[in-house]
Design an enzyme around this catalytic site. Structure first.
Site, PDB file in Angstrom:
ATOM      1  N   LYS A   1      15.370 -73.450  25.755  1.00 25.60           N
ATOM      2  CA  LYS A   1      15.963 -74.769  25.977  1.00 25.60           C
ATOM      3  C   LYS A   1      15.679 -75.236  27.401  1.00 25.60           C
ATOM      4  CE  LYS A   1      19.793 -74.177  22.712  1.00 25.60           C
ATOM      5  NZ  LYS A   1      19.735 -75.222  21.717  1.00 25.60           N
TER       6      LYS A   1
ATOM      7  N   LYS B   1      15.922 -62.897  16.382  1.00 23.20           N
ATOM      8  CA  LYS B   1      17.217 -62.241  16.482  1.00 23.20           C
ATOM      9  C   LYS B   1      17.847 -62.133  15.089  1.00 23.20           C
ATOM     10  CE  LYS B   1      21.102 -64.605  16.999  1.00 23.20           C
ATOM     11  NZ  LYS B   1      21.563 -65.682  16.116  1.00 23.20           N
TER      12      LYS B   1
ATOM     13  N   HIS C   1      22.873 -65.402  22.861  1.00 23.49           N
ATOM     14  CA  HIS C   1      22.733 -66.704  23.509  1.00 23.49           C
ATOM     15  C   HIS C   1      23.639 -66.856  24.746  1.00 23.49           C
ATOM     16  CE1 HIS C   1      20.424 -67.478  20.042  1.00 23.49           C
ATOM     17  NE2 HIS C   1      21.347 -67.982  19.269  1.00 23.49           N
TER      18      HIS C   1
ATOM     19  N   LYS D   1      32.676 -71.585  15.726  1.00 26.01           N
ATOM     20  CA  LYS D   1      32.250 -72.584  14.747  1.00 26.01           C
ATOM     21  C   LYS D   1      33.474 -73.422  14.375  1.00 26.01           C
ATOM     22  CE  LYS D   1      28.227 -70.269  12.881  1.00 26.01           C
ATOM     23  NZ  LYS D   1      27.159 -71.066  13.499  1.00 26.01           N
TER      24      LYS D   1
ATOM     25  N   HIS E   1      16.339 -68.145  21.222  1.00 30.14           N
ATOM     26  CA  HIS E   1      15.859 -69.521  21.392  1.00 30.14           C
ATOM     27  C   HIS E   1      16.579 -70.269  22.511  1.00 30.14           C
ATOM     28  CE1 HIS E   1      19.215 -70.779  18.751  1.00 30.14           C
ATOM     29  NE2 HIS E   1      19.036 -71.984  19.230  1.00 30.14           N
TER      30      HIS E   1
ATOM     31  N   GLU F   1      30.439 -75.137  18.417  1.00 34.71           N
ATOM     32  CA  GLU F   1      29.695 -75.779  17.332  1.00 34.71           C
ATOM     33  C   GLU F   1      30.679 -76.447  16.388  1.00 34.71           C
ATOM     34  OE1 GLU F   1      26.023 -73.635  15.877  1.00 34.71           O
ATOM     35  OE2 GLU F   1      27.463 -72.011  16.132  1.00 34.71           O
TER      36      GLU F   1
HETATM   37  C1  BG6 Z   1      21.640 -69.369  15.953  1.00 39.78           C
HETATM   38  C2  BG6 Z   1      22.860 -68.866  15.224  1.00 39.78           C
HETATM   39  O1  BG6 Z   1      21.015 -68.321  16.626  1.00 39.78           O
HETATM   40  O2  BG6 Z   1      22.032 -70.364  16.879  1.00 39.78           O
HETATM   41  C3  BG6 Z   1      23.581 -70.009  14.531  1.00 39.78           C
HETATM   42  O3  BG6 Z   1      22.466 -67.894  14.267  1.00 39.78           O
HETATM   43  C4  BG6 Z   1      23.887 -71.121  15.496  1.00 39.78           C
HETATM   44  O4  BG6 Z   1      24.771 -69.553  13.911  1.00 39.78           O
HETATM   45  C5  BG6 Z   1      22.641 -71.504  16.289  1.00 39.78           C
HETATM   46  O5  BG6 Z   1      24.363 -72.232  14.764  1.00 39.78           O
HETATM   47  C6  BG6 Z   1      22.996 -72.467  17.409  1.00 39.78           C
HETATM   48  O6  BG6 Z   1      21.831 -72.908  18.022  1.00 39.78           O
HETATM   49  P1  BG6 Z   1      21.783 -74.308  18.756  1.00 39.78           P
HETATM   50  O7  BG6 Z   1      20.415 -74.360  19.357  1.00 39.78           O
HETATM   51  O8  BG6 Z   1      22.038 -75.359  17.726  1.00 39.78           O
HETATM   52  O9  BG6 Z   1      22.881 -74.281  19.774  1.00 39.78           O
END
Ligand code: BG6
Length: 510
Positions: free
Chosen positions: A202, A168, A260, A360, A198, A236
């Site tokens: 999970k 992505k 996501h 964030k 991704h 986050e």
């Molecule tokens: C990524 C984003 O796809 O996913 C990031 O580009 C983000 O900005 C990350 O921090 C979060 O992934 P995870 O698995 O830590 O929730």
């Protein structure tokens, strides 16, 4: 706490353990972060778990002039710094024997010829039989070029032997996504394409499918008759880190929500697929996105809120605001927080709001899906001491992965008083191990040719289309003063509270 009663080898694709055919994994962008941090550690994990064929070979491709040995050293350092280390030395040696490097530039046809020659040579040497997975771990602006060049060099012609993995972001809006899909479709077949998100790798996200479709008790309640609303949160604590160059062009909507959170949304809201198979599942995801709309497209602020973190405090330390981060334009209007309210126009969900938020520099890293059920239709217990809260089913995506159900229970004593209590299933406690890394799962699936956990062309397009009104509004030149701010270390801007409070509801306190 949930006890593990008996192992149930669900006869679904999700849990089958097969070994892929011998193949070469070609990673474009091999000198980058993703390769050392995620991809190679994931493949090494799979090797340790004996999930890979002994012939598996990795060829790293990048512009830098590295030797095979230097590439091996770099990958070893990656495993030591970001993975679990290399473990037994013989295992590492065996793995390192299958690591090769090819220096080539993305836009030079000669580089592809050189790569092709190396791959043919390795087929002979390592017995990889012409099977290849091409993984584009490069900056998105290079996707079209790399795909076209692979096509022109005739390297992804055979759908039975070659696959293409694309990271992505897949496009930056509907038009660029359609454009990229056209490039892909020109050189290969959709069956060969693995668009990665991704979140689908999970464990807890896949558990959503099992929770919904391997249990009889949830499905009858999974609709407008019993559900008041759904909240999906991906918070986050990190800021933009050292990714300003990319993030400035993306922002929270493109970076997180369109992909996501949209996946979490789809798996929560879609109809049961007819079988656990890639197209059956993806058809349902597309259908549900197509039935979804922003809650108010005329007055968008009733359905979509964006904001940027200002300076604040995280765990007792002062942190700078987004605009003061290295590499960020001091007048940037890029959003680091976004909240949206959606409705789904179908029989199951008509009138049920879905609130999605991500940001964030929030107080902590936490992702969850919370299904809030309706109030009881009539309350028997009218005594003032009785405070009855609605039932909530919470799917904790991360951390402390698990599922909790909140319900009312009578408090001990002679008075009739109730309190909310929780039944809690925690992955770690029940299974004794955490889930595997998302990339382990996605890489093995791709090597096995299983597209179930990858997004299809029409699905990404539908997701872009859904957020287009907000993109259009927020991409237009704006006075930076008008972009709402939230203090780092807080749960987002006031406007996001208003978005949900207006409906008489509140964001969950996490
Ligand atoms: C990524 C984003 O796809 O996913 C990031 O580009 C983000 O900005 C990350 O921090 C979060 O992934 P995870 O698995 O830590 O929730």
């Amino acid at each position: 706490m949930v006890q593990l009663l008996e192992e149930n080898p669900l006869r679904v694709g999700l849990l089958q353990e097969r070994t892929p055919e011998p193949l070469i994994l070609v990673i474009f962008g091999a000198s980058g972060d993703l390769t050392a941090r995620k991809l190679v550690p994931a493949i090494y994990n799979l090797k340790q778990q004996r999930r890979l064929p002994p012939q598996l070979t990795i060829v790293g491709v990048a512009r830098r002039d590295w030797s095979h040995d230097y590439f091996r050293e770099q990958m070893r350092a990656g495993l030591e710094n970001y993975g679990q280390g290399v473990g037994a030395e013989e295992l590492w040696q065996d793995f390192a024997d299958g690591l090769y490097y090819c220096s080539a530039s993305m836009d030079d046809p000669k580089g592809y010829q050189k790569l092709n020659d190396l791959l043919s040579e390795l087929d002979q040497k390592r017995g990889t039989r012409g099977n290849r997975v091409f993984y584009l771990a490069v900056s998105p602006q290079f996707f079209p070029e790399a795909i076209m060049q692979l096509g022109q060099a005739g390297m992804i012609k055979d759908p039975s032997k070659t696959r293409l993995v694309i990271e992505k972001p897949f496009g930056r809006d509907l038009a660029s996504c359609q454009e990229l899909n056209k490039v892909v479709q020109k050189v290969c077949d959709e069956r060969q394409v693995y668009r990665i998100d991704h979140y689908l790798g999970k464990e807890t996200v896949q558990n959503l499918l099992v929770l919904r479709f391997a249990n009889a008790i949830f499905e009858p309640l999974w609709n407008r008759q019993y559900i008041d609303h759904i909240q999906i949160t991906v918070a986050e604590s990190v800021g933009v880190e050292d990714r300003a160059g990319y993030y400035e062009t993306a922002g929270a909507l493109r970076d997180m929500l369109q992909n996501h959170l949209m996946q979490l949304f789809c798996l929560t809201a879609m109809e049961p697929p007819s079988q656990m198979e890639a197209d059956a599942l993806r058809n349902e995801k597309v259908k549900v996105i197509q039935a979804t709309r922003l809650a108010d497209t005329k007055d968008l602020q009733n359905a979509a809120v964006r904001a940027q973190y200002a300076k604040g405090w995280m765990k007792g330390k002062e942190v700078v605001g987004y605009r003061q981060e290295p590499g960020v334009n001091p007048n940037s209007t890029t959003a680091t927080y976004v909240a949206m309210k959606f409705f789904i126009d179908n029989w199951r969900w008509q009138g049920v709001p879905f609130y999605l938020r991500t940001g964030k520099r929030m107080p902590k890293k936490v992702s969850e899906i919370a299904i809030q059920f309706r109030d009881v239709p009539y309350l028997l217990f009218q005594s003032a001491a009785s405070q009855v809260s609605p039932n909530i089913l919470t799917l904790r995506i991360q951390p402390n992965e698990g599922v909790a159900l909140r319900f009312e229970a009578k408090m001990p004593g002679t008075e009739l008083r109730s309190r909310s209590v929780e039944m809690d299933f925690a992955y770690g406690k029940t299974f004794g191990v955490g889930g595997s890394d998302a990339y382990d799962r996605l890489l093995i699936d791709c090597m096995l040719g299983d597209q179930t956990l990858f997004t299809r062309a029409d699905e990404v397009e539908a997701a872009w289309k859904l957020v287009t009104p907000a993109l259009t509004l927020w991409d237009a030149p704006t006075d930076p003063e008008l972009v709402p701010q939230y203090e780092a270390g807080t749960w987002g801007p006031q406007a996001a509270d208003q978005l949900i409070n207006r409906d008489g509801r509140q964001w969950r306190r996490l």
